[in-house]
Scaffold this active site. Structure first.
Site, PDB file in Angstrom:
ATOM      1  N   ASP A  70       0.821  -1.214   0.000  1.00  0.00           N
ATOM      2  CA  ASP A  70       0.000   0.000   0.000  1.00  0.00           C
ATOM      3  C   ASP A  70       0.853   1.261   0.000  1.00  0.00           C
ATOM      4  OD1 ASP A  70      -2.393  -1.336  -0.017  1.00  0.00           O
ATOM      5  OD2 ASP A  70      -2.707  -1.229   2.146  1.00  0.00           O
ATOM      6  N   TYR A 134       7.451 -10.138   6.182  1.00  0.00           N
ATOM      7  CA  TYR A 134       7.220  -8.720   6.450  1.00  0.00           C
ATOM      8  C   TYR A 134       7.816  -8.357   7.804  1.00  0.00           C
ATOM      9  CZ  TYR A 134       3.959  -8.075   2.562  1.00  0.00           C
ATOM     10  OH  TYR A 134       3.398  -7.962   1.310  1.00  0.00           O
TER      11      TYR A 134
END
Length: 322
Positions: A70, A134
């Site tokens: 994002d 992540y």
């Protein structure tokens, strides 16, 4: 993305490209097209494709991104594949030359190509990935945003709390590890219908004070790294899991409540009201088990300084591997 036939009189080569970016300036990694681009929004992919066009291909080059991120999310190492078609009298560029050429033509200082590989024509950067990791960075002891070093802004989630109950966070993380339906941690409105994922690793480790903190600040501020590893994740799953675990660390939730949230499978439940900010999230690595690939994650601590050395040796690490 299928493999279209090469243009007449041309040769096609497929490449796997590893790249990194600081996500602050971008509308995400995926290219922005049409009206949105006209009003100034831009994705990392836009710059990569513009750089690739400087190679004078026979047909326009399109990148197929492995892992979408994002706006505001960073990547220590993302990956994509692209097809480059050159005239029949031109040999394919070597991976080394391709890496140098893309970096030469990139027009944004917050993007860098790390390394390039030749791959088979049917290789797919998104579908072939076997592991994605992540990293989420937290800072505690930061009552106001202006008390955070300017070198750390947009690279962590600054919390007012002076400390976190890490033991409770580790207990809660145990409920998330393994194969589950993670519907409760998926953003509402996602088109994905298959919501079962296997979360292999969750770790919560302290980050040693880095060079960006003054001595007096290092006594007040403390940084934490949270890592999540799976073959794939649902849309915004990592940021929602992070928010829930931080809520446990702050005493707003109990580990048992995290288990209940997971088992509810309710995409409109508690986790929808809380999501960790984008700026603390980094895509750390994308790996491919079918390739003898270079592992970008192994060199990122040297290249970046986004996380401290030796944190993997901490006795506060919590892991489970499928």
């Amino acid at each position: 993305m299928g493999s279209a036939a090469p243009a007449a009189g041309s040769l096609r080569a497929r490449y796997l490209v590893y790249f990194q970016y600081r996500g602050t300036d971008f509308n995400g990694v995926v290219a922005v097209r049409g009206a949105q681009r006209a009003v100034g929004a831009v994705g990392v992919q836009n710059f990569l494709e513009e750089a690739a066009e400087r190679l004078n291909p026979v047909v326009p080059i399109k990148f197929t991104i492995s892992s979408r991120t994002d706006a505001g999310v960073h990547a220590l190492s993302n990956a994509a594949h692209m097809d480059v078609q050159r005239r029949a009298d031109q040999l394919p560029l070597s991976p080394e030359v391709m890496t140098k050429a893309l970096n030469t033509h990139l027009k944004h200082p917050a993007i860098r190509v790390l390394q390039t590989f030749r791959v088979p024509g049917d290789f797919h950067a998104r579908h072939a990935a076997t592991s994605r990791t992540y990293l989420y960075r937290l800072a505690t002891g930061c009552p106001t945003y202006n008390q955070l070093s300017v070198f750390e802004r947009d690279r962590c989630w600054a919390l007012r709390a002076e400390c976190l109950d890490v033991a409770a966070m580790q207990e809660a993380a145990q409920h998330l590890i393994g194969t589950h339906d993670f519907s409760a941690f998926q953003s509402a409105g996602s088109p994905t219908t298959r919501t079962v994922r296997t979360l292999r690793v969750v770790s919560i480790v302290p980050e040693p004070a880095g060079p960006f903190l003054l001595p007096q600040e290092s006594r007040r501020l403390r940084f934490w790294n949270m890592e999540f590893e799976s073959q794939s994740f649902l849309y915004r799953q990592v940021r929602r899991m992070t928010a829930v675990l931080v809520a446990v660390g702050l005493g707003a939730l109990t580990p048992a409540q995290v288990k209940a949230i997971l088992e509810s499978r309710d995409p409109m439940g508690w986790s929808q009201t809380c999501m960790a900010p984008a700026q603390g999230l980094f895509l750390k690595s994308v790996l491919y088990g079918s390739l003898a690939e270079w592992n970008p994650a192994s060199t990122q601590e040297e290249n970046q300084g986004f996380q401290g050395q030796g944190s993997h040796r901490s006795n506060q690490r919590l892991e489970a591997r499928a």
